[in-house]
Write a protein that holds these residues in place. Sequence first.
Motif, PDB file in Angstrom:
ATOM      1  N   GLN A 134       0.607  42.431   1.724  1.00 16.70           N
ATOM      2  CA  GLN A 134      -0.480  41.708   1.055  1.00 16.70           C
ATOM      3  C   GLN A 134      -1.163  42.526  -0.036  1.00 16.70           C
ATOM      4  O   GLN A 134      -2.110  42.053  -0.671  1.00 16.70           O
ATOM      5  CB  GLN A 134      -1.525  41.290   2.101  1.00 16.70           C
ATOM      6  N   ASP A 185       8.957  41.571   0.967  1.00 16.12           N
ATOM      7  CA  ASP A 185       9.446  40.995   2.221  1.00 16.12           C
ATOM      8  C   ASP A 185       9.801  42.141   3.160  1.00 16.12           C
ATOM      9  O   ASP A 185      10.807  42.832   2.961  1.00 16.12           O
ATOM     10  CB  ASP A 185      10.677  40.119   1.968  1.00 16.12           C
ATOM     11  N   PHE A 241       1.388  39.742   6.393  1.00 15.08           N
ATOM     12  CA  PHE A 241       1.149  38.356   6.810  1.00 15.08           C
ATOM     13  C   PHE A 241       2.385  37.536   6.487  1.00 15.08           C
ATOM     14  O   PHE A 241       2.905  37.562   5.372  1.00 15.08           O
ATOM     15  CB  PHE A 241      -0.068  37.777   6.082  1.00 15.08           C
ATOM     16  N   GLU A 242       2.895  36.850   7.532  1.00 11.21           N
ATOM     17  CA  GLU A 242       4.094  36.022   7.394  1.00 11.21           C
ATOM     18  C   GLU A 242       5.252  36.804   6.789  1.00 11.21           C
ATOM     19  O   GLU A 242       6.014  36.317   5.950  1.00 11.21           O
ATOM     20  CB  GLU A 242       3.790  34.761   6.579  1.00 11.21           C
ATOM     21  N   GLY A 243       5.346  38.074   7.202  1.00 10.96           N
ATOM     22  CA  GLY A 243       6.471  38.905   6.797  1.00 10.96           C
ATOM     23  C   GLY A 243       6.353  39.551   5.435  1.00 10.96           C
ATOM     24  O   GLY A 243       7.273  40.245   5.000  1.00 10.96           O
ATOM     25  N   LYS A 244       5.232  39.342   4.743  1.00 16.51           N
ATOM     26  CA  LYS A 244       5.052  39.903   3.410  1.00 16.51           C
ATOM     27  C   LYS A 244       3.873  40.875   3.368  1.00 16.51           C
ATOM     28  O   LYS A 244       2.852  40.638   4.027  1.00 16.51           O
ATOM     29  CB  LYS A 244       4.821  38.798   2.377  1.00 16.51           C
TER      30      LYS A 244
END
Length: 357
Positions: free
Chosen positions: A75, A33, A70-73
Amino acid sequence: MNTFGKIFRLTSFGESHGRGIGGIIDGCPAGLDLDIDLIQKDLARRKPGQSKITTQRKEADQVEFLSGVFEGKTQGTPIAFAIWNKDQHSKDYNDLKDVYRPSHADYTYTKKYGTRDHRGGGRSSARETIARVVAGAIAKQILASRGISIQAFVSQVGEIQLKKSYTEIDLSKTDDNIVRCPDPETAEKMITRIEAAAKDRDTVGGVITGVAKGVPAGWGEPVFNKLHADLGFAMLGINAVKGFEYGSGFEGTKLSGSQHNDVFIKTSDGVRTKTNNSGGIQGGISNGEDVYFRVAFKPIATLLKEQKTVDKSNNEITINPKGRHDPCVLPRAVPIVEAMAAMVLADHFLLSKLNTI
């Protein structure tokens, strides 16, 4: 050699007065995160124009992530990012196009490549370290998830030295003043020293101390990639760095072996050492104690006063540079030292996972 690291790797690109600085991080584990605010906070600690004792170049140094998040994470794929330059004054360097500035990389770059970007030093500029701060801020978050923290602070400016050990001071107060020394009384003396250098159109060097807490025993390699050797390699790759020592360092040479040895003791937390002259590293491998080290920075080579030198035609000349420059690099170098230490430790964390089944 624009790539640093073995598993957690950063490749940086860009020049001081080009369109921007950026990098590609490979080997970052998936699922982290990512706290962008923490990354931006470290960039703000490094950026120019932050106080009266730093260069007045004005840059927001806002990072833009292009891939890998992506979406704060994270990859697990390459993380590409860029920081765009906004406040270049390239004309300030026009008179230096054919000149070799004393103690700069102008001459050596020309001999190596046959060409150079004279605007602010180009690739040799400390502005390249922005990419390291971004990668280091991500490495810090990997380490923080495992209870490991890294704190650096200014422990000496010129002849002004913080006499206390890091164990005697509150490191959380490091950013309470513009020089980033956690001892208020010493900090005021350091600020006065830097202001005196600036008034004289000169520069001053000093020392940054780094401390990593929570590093478990077992990180590092016994021969060619000793943990302290990799830390030294990382620190000596920072602009203006002239020396590195860890643990007791050069002062330890004054002790006898019986005084210097760190005796092992039994505690409720397992095996510990009574003292920590080893700086948390023995045989190239972490032993579970604090990892601490010191990094020496020379006075910045750019002086806003007359100096004698030669040009590319070997003519003797006198220069009087223009521009906006730091009288002392140390306050802005604190997050750079932290970043390089974090990348080394994150790399060794990932390497440690390869050594056992």
